[in-house]
Design an enzyme around this catalytic site. Structure first.
Site, PDB file in Angstrom:
ATOM      1  N   GLU A 145      15.087  24.670  16.504  1.00  0.00           N
ATOM      2  CA  GLU A 145      14.560  24.882  15.143  1.00  0.00           C
ATOM      3  C   GLU A 145      14.223  26.352  14.913  1.00  0.00           C
ATOM      4  OE1 GLU A 145      11.478  22.018  14.196  1.00  0.00           O
ATOM      5  OE2 GLU A 145      12.360  20.557  15.513  1.00  0.00           O
ATOM      6  N   TRP A 402      10.580  10.640  13.087  1.00  0.00           N
ATOM      7  CA  TRP A 402       9.620  11.355  13.924  1.00  0.00           C
ATOM      8  C   TRP A 402       8.244  10.775  13.644  1.00  0.00           C
ATOM      9  CZ3 TRP A 402       9.666  14.541  17.979  1.00  0.00           C
ATOM     10  CH2 TRP A 402       8.449  15.133  18.342  1.00  0.00           C
TER      11      TRP A 402
END
Ligand SMILES: C#CCO[C@@H]1[C@@H](C)[C@H](OC(=O)NCCNC(=N)NC(=O)NC)[C@@H](C)C(=O)O[C@H](CC)[C@@](C)(O)[C@@H]2OC(C)(C)O[C@H]([C@@H]2C)[C@H](C)C[C@@]1(C)O
Length: 436
Positions: A145, A402
């Site tokens: 990320e 998530w």
């Protein structure tokens, strides 16, 4: 399988177990041990992504420094053990995650270096595949990320090398190895690798879109974590994809058609941008948050929507950990800005004044506590129903979320997600007992 049989939608759940939780796993105090993934939950999942491995200083796939390898093996064996409840379940490990790979992380350099030469790529791929075989995993997920624009070509080369080596690994009689990534859910992070998306997708089985974190304490105004559609009252952005150096250059007309600007940063916007980039819908997986985001000192107009707030934005939270009144778990985690779905259900059931609303246009819920001036953006079974209808409409592969440990005790979010994705199953009253 009959030709007409539609492929079962994927349900990809991230399983987070941090280093200290692994090391003390035998003490019976683990917050969310593998045993909390009940047989019923295991049958609703097609993939579990263990989070996270890191890249070592030597450029190899490894447990985070200081992790007890024996305890890790115990955890991984328990994860593999879930397959006795669902023979089709695949267990992958995920490398990276925000903390290890964000631009300011102490270890992001290892990712950039590992992708930057053929030797480094070959070494990383070899170590990840050895790790995968040693612990019995079914594949690899990369959660960087995010690769920067200058890393993009190297990132494609790294995925190609992993895929090349996976093809060499015989896998008789078991499901084929899989390679997936977690990818940006918003145009700003997406812009970094946007022009490489077709090449990235070509190496992958699935692209898990992190279609959440669309707003948070870093924004001036309160807004939703993961709203499906926009609202005329929300802040709009100039579209960063329009400014990319496309070769050959795109005409003004095409740019305006493909990248509407200004635009609202929504889940729908992200999905359409991936589809327009030429990524096959069947490889796209819609990411869903099992957590919500809280904002503080929020004015009561519009029940707290699109209002200024006073919420510390830094990566490490500084301030009163008890700001989210009533969320004892948030206080224990020392960050009142993130509430799990389990926490949120408790707040709504409490007499503390948390009221929930639902956006007729955005298709997501939110909470406003007028007395405490607290706004919480989250998802629930209702917003998941809209998101599943949406992902089916566009022919996406299914849903990712998530993370597993943030659902309520009964696993309500996962069950509602599964039932909406597999309506025929729900007609038979409850999860089909897939006995294989
Ligand atoms: C990939 C990811 C999400 O990372 C989470 C961290 C980074 C967490 O991020 C999220 O929950 N993000 C939700 C969106 N998910 C992702 N970005 N990635 C993702 O879903 N990948 C599949 C943030 C909100 C957080 O709590 O960070 C705190 C500071 C606020 C941080 C960085 O101190 C941290 O604090 C705790 C909560 C103690 O956890 C650790 C980490 C040290 C771990 C290492 C990070 C983690 C798992 O909490």
């Amino acid at each position: 399988a009959t030709a007409t049989e539609v492929k079962k939608p994927v349900v990809i759940g991230y399983y987070l177990l941090e280093k200290d939780q692994i090391n003390s796993y035998a003490d019976g105090k683990t917050e969310f041990p593998v045993s909390a993934i009940t047989p019923e939950k295991a049958r609703m999942l097609t993939h579990i992504n263990y989070s996270f491995l890191n890249i070592s200083e030597e450029g190899q796939c490894a447990l985070e420094e200081g992790t007890d390898p024996q305890m890790a093996r115990k955890v991984f064996d328990e994860l593999q053990g879930l397959k006795k409840h669902n023979a089709d379940l695949r267990i992958l490990f995920s490398i990276g995650g925000w903390s290890y790979t964000n631009d300011d992380s102490a270890t992001v350099g290892r990712y950039r270096t590992a992708a930057a030469s053929s030797n480094a790529r070959q070494k990383l791929a070899q170590s990840c595949i050895a790790f995968m075989r040693d612990y019995g995993f079914d594949g690899i997920d990369i959660d960087w990320e995010y690769p920067r624009a200058e890393d993009s070509a190297n990132f494609v080369a790294l995925l190609k090398e992993i895929r090349r080596q996976l093809k060499q690994e015989k896998r008789d009689g078991k499901p084929a190895w899989q390679l997936t990534i977690a990818a940006a859910g918003g145009a700003f992070n997406m812009a970094r690798t946007y022009q490489y998306l077709p090449q990235i997708a070509a190496q992958l089985d699935y692209i898990n879109l992190m279609t959440y974190d669309l707003n948070g304490p870093w924004e001036q105004q309160t807004n939703h974590n993961a709203h499906l559609y926009g609202n005329t009252g929300e802040h709009l952005f100039e579209n960063p994809l329009r400014a990319l150096p496309f070769k050959p250059a795109l005409s003004k007309k095409v740019l305006e058609q493909r990248f509407p600007s200004p635009f609202a940063l929504t889940v729908d916007a992200a999905v359409q941008q991936y589809l327009r980039a030429g990524v096959p819908a069947a490889k796209l997986v819609l990411g869903l948050p099992f957590y919500g985001r809280a904002f503080f000192q929020v004015a009561p107009d519009k029940q707290g929507l699109y209002q200024t707030h006073a919420t510390p934005a830094g990566d490490v939270y500084v301030g009163d950990p008890g700001l989210l009144t009533g969320c004892d778990a948030c206080t224990a985690r020392k960050d009142p800005r993130i509430a799990t779905y389990a926490d949120i259900k408790k707040l709504l059931a409490s007499p503390l004044g948390y009221k929930s609303y639902f956006g007729a246009d955005t298709k997501v819920p939110w909470i406003y506590n007028a007395d405490k001036k607290i706004f919480i953006s989250y998802d629930n079974e209702e917003s998941f129903a809209y998101k599943v209808t949406y992902l089916k409409k566009y022919g996406l592969a299914g849903a990712m979320f998530w993370h597993l440990g943030q659902d309520d005790e009964q696993g309500s979010l996962l069950r509602s997600l599964y039932m909406h994705l597999n309506p025929e199953t729900s007609l038979q009253g409850g999860v089909q007992y897939i006995s294989k």
